[in-house]
Design an enzyme around this catalytic site. Structure first.
Site, PDB file in Angstrom:
ATOM      1  N   GLU A 118       1.891   4.393  -0.759  1.00 20.46           N
ATOM      2  CA  GLU A 118       1.261   4.108   0.541  1.00 20.46           C
ATOM      3  C   GLU A 118       0.328   2.921   0.377  1.00 20.46           C
ATOM      4  OE1 GLU A 118      -0.462   7.475   2.576  1.00 20.46           O
ATOM      5  OE2 GLU A 118      -2.078   6.245   3.406  1.00 20.46           O
ATOM      6  N   GLU A 159      -7.797   1.170   7.652  1.00 20.81           N
ATOM      7  CA  GLU A 159      -8.135   2.486   8.190  1.00 20.81           C
ATOM      8  C   GLU A 159      -9.579   2.410   8.664  1.00 20.81           C
ATOM      9  OE1 GLU A 159      -6.026   6.176   6.327  1.00 20.81           O
ATOM     10  OE2 GLU A 159      -6.885   4.982   4.709  1.00 20.81           O
TER      11      GLU A 159
END
Length: 566
Positions: A446, A451
């Site tokens: 990932e 974020e």
């Protein structure tokens, strides 16, 4: 932050790995932590020669202030060398040569320039030798010459009668035992020769957590073995032997240690045999033994070429994919580029992702991912603390390029204005495409390019997650800009190549992650294969926490564009 996609439930047979191999020129840094000497070291400085090959981009070698200067690396055995990466400090060389030697005395020049530009220079060449030397003849400044890193790449394809190559790819492997249970399903011996760092072999949890253990590979024919690479799981051996055999019965030890370090170990050895064994004599802990990879290099044998390596991005970069979202207001995501992921999220999130009902253009050149306080009858989410209901109380959008487009390496960037209040979790990120083909997270890898947590308005996170570093143990960094990210658009970027990933926000480098360093200190690198892009605006979750009564809805995440360069 740990993320799983709904399609994880689609467990399919493992595919032939798509991770990088090296048909012609490998990507591994053969100079990493190799013995190194230099013509000089800047007087009174800590800038030793070893700092140029330690894999640490924050340390460097610096020479005395004069010409010529050189840095010499001992690869331990004769190798086919095919390229180097020179990461210069401001004190670089305008003229230099790269040379190879069999004995460290007589040198052959394989690359030469008088127009060096400094910075990071990737150069290619062809040569054979045990020693590789950078020979600098003209400095760009009045100071010496200084390198942050000097990386050397070696060939692995080999030609008949040629040099070292990978011999063990997809060859049969046998072990004292193997694990196949819920903790490690299908962890068979074959996983160490599949050239896929996301799969591993482990000894049986019922009979194999004992000393000794062993695993060997059948090379198919007699080979001259020159190197063994072991990528350990945390269940590694402190004591082990590398052995060869003509018949898998009588074994000759060609390397032995009682101080194994785990992680990635590259061992230069000399031996002959059809079979190569790791004889495991001492465990590092209470568990058994486990290896992600057991690679054997040399000449002879009956090698099968590994999968070709994806090319690094070109220079200059060129735009290969984009979505500018310049469509009339209310237009749904382009189905040629995106598909929605519908349903509930993971990580204790509270939203239900709709079939693009919450994703639309605003007519001003932006894609909107809108989170709403809106009940989805018949759905099930963690209990919402505001309503007290286990029926999903929020809807939102997640769109992905999986099945439409994926990439190995490149520059990935998006201009985004995040949603920004308590309980919101907007993200721009990537997952390995093999997550839909039987490789579970985090082995699939990932890459979180952005974020943002609503409860931390001034910060954004950039992180990678892999098999041995995930969740709270992911490798990442946060950037605090001193004001709310939700107040404006910001440029989030990842520059990814075969040597690592550099993250930046608004042109400011946040984190550089070096592949070789990760392999040597954290675990296998699973970022040499195709990844796809995701955009989502999550509500709640175990990291950002839930919204509260003061959280206002709807909340919009605006995406001006997404671009991919290679």
């Amino acid at each position: 932050m740990k993320r799983l996609v709904a399609a994880l439930a689609l467990v399919l047979p493992l595919l032939v790995p798509v991770t990088a191999g090296a048909a012609e020129c490998g990507t591994a840094n053969a100079a990493l932590n190799a013995p190194v000497t230099a013509s000089s070291v800047e007087t009174g400085s800590p800038f030793t020669a070893a700092s140029a090959v330690d894999g640490n981009p924050g340390t460097r070698w610096s020479s005395a202030f004069g010409d010529p200067q050189w840095l010499r690396v001992d690869l331990g055995t004769t190798r086919e060398v095919c390229g180097a990466t020179l990461t210069w400090e401001a004190a670089y060389a305008t003229a230099y040569q790269v040379q190879v030697s069999a004995d460290g005395n007589a040198w052959t020049t394989v690359f030469s320039t008088t127009t060096g530009t400094g910075g990071t220079q990737d150069i290619t060449f062809t040569g054979t030798g045990r020693y590789v030397r950078l020979y600098a003849t003209a400095r760009a400044t009045q100071y010496g010459v200084s390198l942050w890193e000097f990386a050397v790449r070696t060939g692995t394809s080999g030609q008949p009668g040629g040099g070292e190559q990978l011999l063990s790819y997809n060859k049969p492997a046998f072990a004292s035992s193997f694990q196949d249970d819920g903790a490690c399903p299908g962890c068979t011996p074959a996983k160490v020769t599949d050239y896929n760092p996301a799969t591993r072999w482990a000894t049986s949890a019922t009979t194999g957590w004992v000393d000794p253990g062993w695993i060997y590979v059948d090379l198919g024919a007699t080979a001259q073995v020159s190197k063994v690479v072991l990528q350990w799981d945390p269940a590694f051996a402190t004591g082990f032997e590398i052995q060869t055999s003509a018949n898998a019965s009588g074994w000759t030890t060609i390397h032995s240690t009682t101080t194994g370090t785990g992680f990635k170990q590259t061992l230069n050895v000399t031996g002959t045999g059809r079979y190569v064994r790791v004889n495991l004599t001492k465990r590092s802990g209470p568990y058994g033994y486990s290896l992600w990879e057991f690679q054997v290099y040399g000449t002879g044998g009956s090698p099968t070429p590994p999968p070709p390596q994806a090319p690094d991005p070109g220079n200059p970069l060129r735009l290969v994919w984009s979505d500018e979202f310049n469509a009339p207001a209310g237009t749904r995501p382009d189905p040629a580029k995106w598909r929605p992921e519908v349903g509930t999220g993971q990580n204790a999130e509270l939203q239900y992702y709709t079939d693009n009902r919450n994703a639309f253009t605003d007519g001003n050149g932006n894609m909107v991912l809108e989170a709403r306080r809106e009940v989805t009858p018949g759905s099930a989410c963690p209990v919402d603390p505001v309503s007290g209901s286990g029926t999903c109380q929020y809807t939102s959008a997640r769109i992905i390029t999986e099945g439409k487009a994926s990439w190995t390496y490149g520059r990935f960037e998006a201009s985004i204005k995040v949603s920004g209040t308590k309980g919101l979790w907007p993200a721009f990120w990537m997952l390995g495409t093999d997550i839909f083909k039987g490789t579970p997270w985090p082995a699939s890898g990932e890459i979180d390019i952005m974020e943002h947590l609503g409860r931390e308005p001034n910060t954004a996170y950039q992180t990678i997650h892999g098999p041995a570093y995930f969740g709270g143990g992911g490798i990442g960094q946060v950037r605090d800009i001193g004001q709310d990210y939700a107040n404006a658009f910001h440029l989030f970027r990842a520059d990814w190549n075969s040597r690592g990933i550099t993250f930046s926000i608004d042109g400011v480098t946040v984190l550089t992650i070096d592949k070789a360093t990760v392999e040597a200190t954290r675990g296998p690198w699973v970022f040499d294969k195709p990844f796809f892009i995701l955009l989502n605006n999550a509500v709640g979750g175990d990291w950002p926490g839930p919204p509260d009564a003061g959280t206002t809805f709807p909340q919009r995440m605006l995406v001006d564009y997404v671009r991919v360069y290679q």
